[in-house]
Design an enzyme around this catalytic site. Structure first.
Site, mmCIF file in Angstrom:
data_model
loop_
_atom_site.group_PDB
_atom_site.id
_atom_site.type_symbol
_atom_site.label_atom_id
_atom_site.label_comp_id
_atom_site.label_asym_id
_atom_site.label_seq_id
_atom_site.Cartn_x
_atom_site.Cartn_y
_atom_site.Cartn_z
ATOM 1 N N TRP A 151 48.102 12.452 3.357
ATOM 2 C CA TRP A 151 47.147 11.474 3.866
ATOM 3 C C TRP A 151 47.560 10.856 5.195
ATOM 4 O O TRP A 151 46.775 10.178 5.832
ATOM 5 C CB TRP A 151 46.979 10.335 2.848
ATOM 6 C CG TRP A 151 48.305 9.881 2.280
ATOM 7 C CD1 TRP A 151 48.860 10.287 1.095
ATOM 8 C CD2 TRP A 151 49.261 9.000 2.882
ATOM 9 N NE1 TRP A 151 50.107 9.708 0.927
ATOM 10 C CE2 TRP A 151 50.369 8.913 2.009
ATOM 11 C CE3 TRP A 151 49.296 8.263 4.079
ATOM 12 C CZ2 TRP A 151 51.490 8.129 2.280
ATOM 13 C CZ3 TRP A 151 50.416 7.485 4.353
ATOM 14 C CH2 TRP A 151 51.484 7.420 3.461
ATOM 15 N N LYS A 175 43.167 21.940 0.345
ATOM 16 C CA LYS A 175 43.046 20.741 -0.482
ATOM 17 C C LYS A 175 43.455 19.532 0.352
ATOM 18 O O LYS A 175 44.638 19.289 0.580
ATOM 19 C CB LYS A 175 43.938 20.808 -1.729
ATOM 20 C CG LYS A 175 43.504 19.772 -2.752
ATOM 21 C CD LYS A 175 44.590 19.348 -3.710
ATOM 22 C CE LYS A 175 45.465 18.267 -3.204
ATOM 23 N NZ LYS A 175 44.797 16.992 -2.844
ATOM 24 N N PRO A 176 42.462 18.758 0.797
ATOM 25 C CA PRO A 176 42.810 17.538 1.529
ATOM 26 C C PRO A 176 43.376 16.509 0.549
ATOM 27 O O PRO A 176 43.169 16.606 -0.662
ATOM 28 C CB PRO A 176 41.460 17.061 2.091
ATOM 29 C CG PRO A 176 40.486 18.170 1.856
ATOM 30 C CD PRO A 176 41.019 18.959 0.696
ATOM 31 N N GLY A 228 54.122 17.292 2.679
ATOM 32 C CA GLY A 228 54.085 16.185 1.726
ATOM 33 C C GLY A 228 55.490 15.806 1.298
ATOM 34 O O GLY A 228 56.456 16.000 2.051
ATOM 35 N N SER A 229 55.596 15.305 0.090
ATOM 36 C CA SER A 229 56.889 14.782 -0.360
ATOM 37 C C SER A 229 57.857 15.911 -0.723
ATOM 38 O O SER A 229 57.442 17.020 -1.089
ATOM 39 C CB SER A 229 56.679 13.881 -1.580
ATOM 40 O OG SER A 229 56.201 14.644 -2.653
ATOM 41 N N GLU A 250 56.809 21.428 4.835
ATOM 42 C CA GLU A 250 57.179 20.335 5.737
ATOM 43 C C GLU A 250 57.293 19.087 4.876
ATOM 44 O O GLU A 250 56.282 18.543 4.435
ATOM 45 C CB GLU A 250 56.092 20.110 6.799
ATOM 46 C CG GLU A 250 55.786 21.311 7.652
ATOM 47 C CD GLU A 250 56.898 21.692 8.601
ATOM 48 O OE1 GLU A 250 57.914 20.959 8.669
ATOM 49 O OE2 GLU A 250 56.762 22.727 9.266
ATOM 50 N N CYS A 284 56.435 11.492 8.900
ATOM 51 C CA CYS A 284 57.676 12.153 8.480
ATOM 52 C C CYS A 284 58.726 12.091 9.584
ATOM 53 O O CYS A 284 59.919 12.191 9.310
ATOM 54 C CB CYS A 284 57.406 13.583 8.051
ATOM 55 S SG CYS A 284 56.440 14.500 9.241
ATOM 56 N N GLU A 387 63.826 8.041 1.952
ATOM 57 C CA GLU A 387 62.743 7.887 2.917
ATOM 58 C C GLU A 387 61.923 6.658 2.529
ATOM 59 O O GLU A 387 61.399 6.599 1.424
ATOM 60 C CB GLU A 387 61.869 9.143 2.886
ATOM 61 C CG GLU A 387 60.765 9.133 3.906
ATOM 62 C CD GLU A 387 59.885 10.381 3.813
ATOM 63 O OE1 GLU A 387 59.611 10.845 2.701
ATOM 64 O OE2 GLU A 387 59.463 10.876 4.864
#
Ligand code: NDP
Length: 487
Positions: A151, A175-176, A228-229, A250, A284, A387
């Site tokens: 997001w 997939k958003p 993402g995570s 990523e 990120c 993070e």
């Protein structure tokens, strides 16, 4: 909305989910519902994958010039509607409008760039070493790509995947993210309106745990392109390994910002500030840890704190397009920041500015946290090892550059790093020894579409952008030909 929304794109048609389930998209600045969208069922995901699989020979078989034409046409359409997409992005994410416009423009540029790169795909050839043979290395698209995006940059990070993938001849199921699917869907809509053959791009919205998981595990997808995570990335890597799928992951980061005592503080302070707090620290490559050489530590802390305390936090990114930052994305995100601050304070840190949510009616219904600076930090604090993904900047001191680089490397992550110095030897030493996929020297952004972007250690595997970003959507096929003298 009384009618079932038709927000899934499957085989060229906008549809509702087969079981009619919907989900709401909320504005994180005030909690209002922006739009209701369809939530894909497993049957929808399978239909999307089948459509992408059926479209693959059509798209891969087209000339690169024709593919480029579709991509450029799509971006002409997107640019004509860019303001509307950017406004949606600000509503669903909270970032000030200027940041949304910048993201949308850059995304369109990435697609245009790769449309032309696709026309330059070439191969190598060589005379064989063993006998009268000649070899060709062909580069061919990997097949159906499952693209799963987060997001924080829902348009940009989609463009980084679609640009090289489409140019290479791959088809997609996208997939958003559930928190911010609207601007990304508007981006895809431009491709559909440009007349892309049905099935080349498919969109399925819904939770990662069901929709994303089916995209990853279904044998029809041959590559998973994920941002993402780290936790989700690890799960995807395990699943993909079972079917030997290609992956580009990523993942999270904890970028160090190293300031040497010869650095130009007039540049280092605002650059660190922007990279620590823009997008509310939810990037990120955001600055997570600042290391300052002793000679300039005190002036740096003073100037950075003063500047952080003046940043403008907006509860309405449309009305204040040039504000410095907006809300965080959700309650969980704000909770992480609170936990990291509390943990640091318990272990002896000091808050020099921020340390809480802003007060007042404007901020009452959103997820806000003030730009926060911590000093007196050390490696055992959560903020130095995890993070934070929020507007939190801990500042530590170092003596020699060797020590500064060691501190920068003291993290499970290795995505981006920044070094500020006026000395070329120091710059080169740091660039060489910092363990991260990108190092910015006197610049606070490691992104350039011509260069590779990606992580070392727990920040991921594979690269996006640049030539490696294109190669990751292609198989290398060795064709070996025996030739003889004609009879
Ligand atoms: P996630 O990794 O959970 O989500 C990223 C994307 O993956 C979303 O589209 C999500 O879907 C989807 N997803 C979630 N689970 C699965 C699964 N099992 N299979 C396939 N897809 C899945 O990250 P979050 O959004 O929850 O953010 C959590 C943390 O991750 C952040 O606080 C930050 O630390 C980090 N992060 C890093 C980013 C980066 O740029 N590297 C970007 C975003 C987050 P959905 O959300 O719709 O359920």
């Amino acid at each position: 909305m009384s009618q079932t929304p038709q927000t899934l794109l499957i085989n060229g048609e906008w549809r509702a989910s087969v079981d009619g389930i919907t989900q709401e998209v909320n504005n994180p600045a005030n909690g209002t519902v922006i739009q209701t969208i369809s939530q894909a069922s497993t049957a929808d995901v399978v239909a999307a994958l089948e459509a992408a699989d059926a479209a693959f020979p059509v798209w891969a078989g087209m000339s690169a010039r024709d593919r480029a034409r579709f991509m450029h046409d799509a971006m002409d359409i997107f640019r004509a509607n860019l303001d509307a997409a950017a406004r949606l992005l600000t509503l669903e994410h909270g970032k000030p409008l200027n940041d949304s416009i910048k993201e949308c423009r850059y995304s369109a540029d990435v697609i245009d760039f790769y449309a032309e790169e696709g026309r330059r795909i070439d191969g190598t050839h060589f005379a064989g070493d063993l006998g009268p043979t000649h070899s060709f290395v062909l580069r061919q698209p990997v097949g159906v790509v499952a693209a799963i995006t987060p997001w924080n940059f829902p348009v940009d990070l989609l463009a980084w995947k679609l640009g090289p993938g489409l140019a290479a001849g791959c088809t997609f199921v996208i997939k958003p993210p559930s928190e911010a699917p609207l601007a990304a869907t508007a981006f895809v809509r431009a491709f559909a309106e440009a007349g892309l053959p049905p099935g080349v791009l498919n969109v399925v919205t819904g939770p990662g745990g069901s929709v994303g998981a089916e995209m990853v595990t279904n044998p029809l997808s041959r590559k998973i392109a994920f941002t993402g995570s780290t936790a989700t990335g690890l799960w995807i890597a395990e699943q993909a390994a079972r079917q030997l799928k290609h992956v580009t992951l990523e993942l999270g980061g904890s970028a160090p910002f190293v300031v040497c005592d010869d650095a130009d503080l007039d540049a280092a302070v605002p650059d660190a500030l922007r990279r620590a707090y823009s997008h509310t620290g939810q990037i990120c490559i955001s600055v997570n840890r600042i290391f300052v050489q002793r000679g300039v530590y005190e002036p740096f802390v003073e100037r950075f704190t003063a500047a952080a305390s003046k940043l403008r936090v907006t509860a309405d990114g449309l009305a204040e397009p040039d504000a410095d930052m907006g809300p965080m994305i959700n309650a969980k995100a704000i909770d992480t920041v609170r936990q990291h601050v509390a943990d640091a304070l318990e272990r002896g840190a000091t808050v020099t500015t921020g340390g809480d949510s802003p007060t007042g009616p404007l901020y009452a219904n959103g997820y806000f946290y003030l730009p926060t600076v911590l000093t007196g930090v050390h490696r055992d604090m959560r903020v130095m090892q995890e993070e934070t993904f929020g507007p939190l900047a801990p500042i530590a001191v170092f003596d020699t550059l060797e020590e500064g680089v060691k501190m920068a490397n003291d993290s499970p992550y290795g995505l981006a790093a920044y070094v500020y110095t006026a000395d070329l030897d120091r710059a080169f030493y740091a660039a060489k020894h910092i363990r991260s996929g990108g190092v910015g020297i006197n610049i606070n952004d490691i992104t350039d579409m011509r260069g590779p972007f990606g992580g070392m250690k727990m920040s991921g595997t594979g690269r996006e952008l640049g030539q490696p970003g294109m190669d990751s959507y292609m198989e290398f096929k060795h064709v070996r030909l025996r030739h003889r003298a004609p009879r």
